[in-house]
Design a protein around this motif. Structure first.
Motif, PDB file in Angstrom:
ATOM      1  N   ILE A 123       0.837  -1.199   0.000  1.00  0.00           N
ATOM      2  CA  ILE A 123       0.000   0.000   0.000  1.00  0.00           C
ATOM      3  C   ILE A 123       0.871   1.247   0.000  1.00  0.00           C
ATOM      4  O   ILE A 123       0.632   2.199  -0.760  1.00  0.00           O
ATOM      5  N   ALA A 124       1.916   1.253   0.831  1.00  0.00           N
ATOM      6  CA  ALA A 124       2.814   2.411   0.901  1.00  0.00           C
ATOM      7  C   ALA A 124       3.499   2.654  -0.440  1.00  0.00           C
ATOM      8  O   ALA A 124       3.668   3.810  -0.859  1.00  0.00           O
ATOM      9  N   GLU A 125       3.886   1.587  -1.125  1.00  0.00           N
ATOM     10  CA  GLU A 125       4.505   1.731  -2.456  1.00  0.00           C
ATOM     11  C   GLU A 125       3.567   2.466  -3.406  1.00  0.00           C
ATOM     12  O   GLU A 125       3.994   3.336  -4.167  1.00  0.00           O
ATOM     13  N   VAL A 126       2.298   2.105  -3.382  1.00  0.00           N
ATOM     14  CA  VAL A 126       1.306   2.762  -4.233  1.00  0.00           C
ATOM     15  C   VAL A 126       1.189   4.242  -3.855  1.00  0.00           C
ATOM     16  O   VAL A 126       1.185   5.115  -4.729  1.00  0.00           O
ATOM     17  N   LEU A 127       1.120   4.520  -2.564  1.00  0.00           N
ATOM     18  CA  LEU A 127       0.920   5.899  -2.118  1.00  0.00           C
ATOM     19  C   LEU A 127       2.139   6.770  -2.399  1.00  0.00           C
ATOM     20  O   LEU A 127       2.002   7.979  -2.627  1.00  0.00           O
ATOM     21  N   LEU A 163      -0.020   6.167   6.491  1.00  0.00           N
ATOM     22  CA  LEU A 163      -1.309   5.986   5.807  1.00  0.00           C
ATOM     23  C   LEU A 163      -1.582   4.506   5.550  1.00  0.00           C
ATOM     24  O   LEU A 163      -2.703   4.032   5.735  1.00  0.00           O
ATOM     25  N   ALA A 164      -0.558   3.783   5.132  1.00  0.00           N
ATOM     26  CA  ALA A 164      -0.723   2.353   4.853  1.00  0.00           C
ATOM     27  C   ALA A 164      -1.114   1.589   6.109  1.00  0.00           C
ATOM     28  O   ALA A 164      -1.926   0.660   6.057  1.00  0.00           O
ATOM     29  N   GLY A 195       7.961   9.082   2.341  1.00  0.00           N
ATOM     30  CA  GLY A 195       8.003   7.700   2.823  1.00  0.00           C
ATOM     31  C   GLY A 195       7.333   7.488   4.159  1.00  0.00           C
ATOM     32  O   GLY A 195       6.585   6.521   4.353  1.00  0.00           O
ATOM     33  N   ASP A 196       7.583   8.377   5.124  1.00  0.00           N
ATOM     34  CA  ASP A 196       6.986   8.246   6.456  1.00  0.00           C
ATOM     35  C   ASP A 196       5.473   8.407   6.395  1.00  0.00           C
ATOM     36  O   ASP A 196       4.728   7.677   7.050  1.00  0.00           O
ATOM     37  N   ALA A 241      -5.499  -1.129   9.112  1.00  0.00           N
ATOM     38  CA  ALA A 241      -6.397  -1.204  10.267  1.00  0.00           C
ATOM     39  C   ALA A 241      -7.858  -1.110   9.826  1.00  0.00           C
ATOM     40  O   ALA A 241      -8.720  -1.842  10.344  1.00  0.00           O
ATOM     41  N   ILE A 242      -8.138  -0.242   8.876  1.00  0.00           N
ATOM     42  CA  ILE A 242      -9.503  -0.119   8.357  1.00  0.00           C
ATOM     43  C   ILE A 242      -9.966  -1.460   7.787  1.00  0.00           C
ATOM     44  O   ILE A 242     -11.080  -1.917   8.051  1.00  0.00           O
TER      45      ILE A 242
END
Length: 200
Positions: free
Chosen positions: A143-147, A161-162, A155-156, A167-168
């Motif tokens: 997910i972080a890679e996409v964002l 966010l990921a 990066g942070d 969690a959601i």
């Protein structure tokens, strides 16, 4: 000079074959009746091993469920990552990662919800639990890679966010009031929350 790989010894082959029989037996029985209705003795009997041998591979029924579900989760995550790689819209790319994970978790709802409970409350020293936790980390990394494709997201921020997106997803899949909801409803619930998060 390349080092030749050693052939796998008989003992290792036997261990691998037993693990495969245990995994297959647990998968079949859990799918047929649900994890709560199956005993470890039934799994051992179907795998054609003793109960003591079973516990050398998984120390509890929860660990057996983790063993079974982890491979399904890993396959779902791989499919999601592949799908997301060609999607430019961040929300749609995130949802492409999450949808297969939700689908695999909802194949047998009670098993899926028990799997999530085991991830959260299980013993992190057990190998199958460690593998499950590693899969949640891999999901967040995907997910972080996409964002991070968005140059405004560092990066942070992408990692934070990921973690929230993960969690959601977990809460949506585990919530008692969602137990009877179909995959599409769960996915749309997650999408709505992630949309708000990404706009903030």
């Amino acid at each position: 000079m390349a080092v030749a790989s050693r052939p796998v010894g008989r003992r290792e082959r036997n261990k691998q074959q037993k693990l495969e029989r245990i995994t297959a037996a647990a998968r079949e029985l859990f799918a047929e009746r649900g994890v709560d209705e199956v005993t470890t003795q039934e799994i051992a009997d179907r795998a054609d091993i003793g109960a003591g041998t079973l516990f050398l591979y998984a120390k509890s029924k929860g660990e057996l469920l983790l063993l079974v579900q982890n491979s399904t989760y890993a396959d779902a995550l791989a499919r999601g990552r592949s799908a997301a790689s060609t999607i430019t819209d961040p929300l749609e790319a995130v949802m492409a990662i999450l949808r297969p994970v939700v689908e695999c978790n909802r194949k047998q709802v009670d098993n899926g919800r028990t799997y999530l409970r085991e991830i959260v409350f299980g013993d992190p020293e057990e190998p199958h639990h460690r593998d499950a936790l590693a899969l949640t980390v891999e999901t967040e990394q995907a997910i972080a890679e996409v964002l991070r494709r968005d140059e405004r997201v560092d990066g942070d921020q992408a990692a934070a966010l990921a973690h929230i997106v993960s969690a959601i997803m977990f809460v949506a899949m585990a919530a008692t009031n969602n137990a009877a909801e179909p995959v599409d409803a769960i996915v749309e619930q997650i999408r709505g929350q992630v949309r708000v998060l990404l706009r903030a």
